[in-house]
Design a protein around this motif. Structure first.
Motif, short mmCIF file in Angstrom:
data_model
loop_
_atom_site.label_atom_id
_atom_site.label_comp_id
_atom_site.label_asym_id
_atom_site.label_seq_id
_atom_site.Cartn_x
_atom_site.Cartn_y
_atom_site.Cartn_z
N TYR A 68 0.85 -1.19 0.00
CA TYR A 68 0.00 0.00 0.00
C TYR A 68 0.89 1.23 0.00
O TYR A 68 1.90 1.27 0.70
N ARG A 73 -3.92 3.99 3.77
CA ARG A 73 -4.89 3.29 4.62
C ARG A 73 -4.38 3.29 6.05
O ARG A 73 -3.29 2.78 6.32
N THR A 145 -4.29 -8.14 5.96
CA THR A 145 -3.81 -6.76 5.88
C THR A 145 -2.85 -6.55 7.04
O THR A 145 -3.20 -6.77 8.20
#
Length: 150
Positions: A68, A73, A145
């Protein structure tokens, strides 16, 4: 002869008990320290890892790692609430509870469940798991994640 049989039986039972109560050094167990206090603060998502396994054999079939971009995020744990941000903008806020190694997010009557995995005090992940079949083969898919503390 009777004493001999009793002695042999006793020795076999003792050996069986000692074998089954031995130390398992390689076994990983949850130490129960997945507390709310450990999560407090802001965390940044650094990557996602999607894995597919053959369910019955647990054989890894594929793995895809997606990084990412920085600050794209983030999540913030504050008291018993968790807020999700995308590029600095608030997206969702949930209340949560930790049950064993599972984190349960609640918004009204809806719930989302993830496996909570700690790599260290500054790195943890949320893991989603799903099951499906392809060509009559049962499959298991995980989407993880990874978060690091800011």
């Amino acid at each position: 002869m009777k004493k001999y049989k009793i002695t042999v039986l006793f020795a076999m039972i003792t050996a069986l008990v000692l074998t089954n109560t031995g130390c398992k050094k390689d076994e990983v167990t949850d130490n129960g320290d997945t507390s709310v206090a450990r999560l407090q603060g802001k965390w940044e998502a650094t990557q996602s890892i999607e894995r597919e396994y053959e369910k019955d054999s647990n054989k890894l079939v594929s793995e895809e790692i997606t990084p990412y971009p920085a600050n794209s995020r983030t999540i913030e744990y504050k008291d018993k609430n968790i807020s999700y941000y995308r590029s600095g903008q608030l997206r969702d806020t949930y209340s949560y509870a930790i049950i064993g190694t599972e984190i349960r997010l609640r918004e009204g009557n809806a719930g989302i469940y993830y496996q909570l995995k700690f790599y260290s005090d500054t790195r943890h992940s949320h893991i989603e798991e799903s099951f499906y079949s392809t060509n009559k083969v049962k499959m298991r898919s995980t989407f993880e994640t990874i978060y690091v503390k800011k």
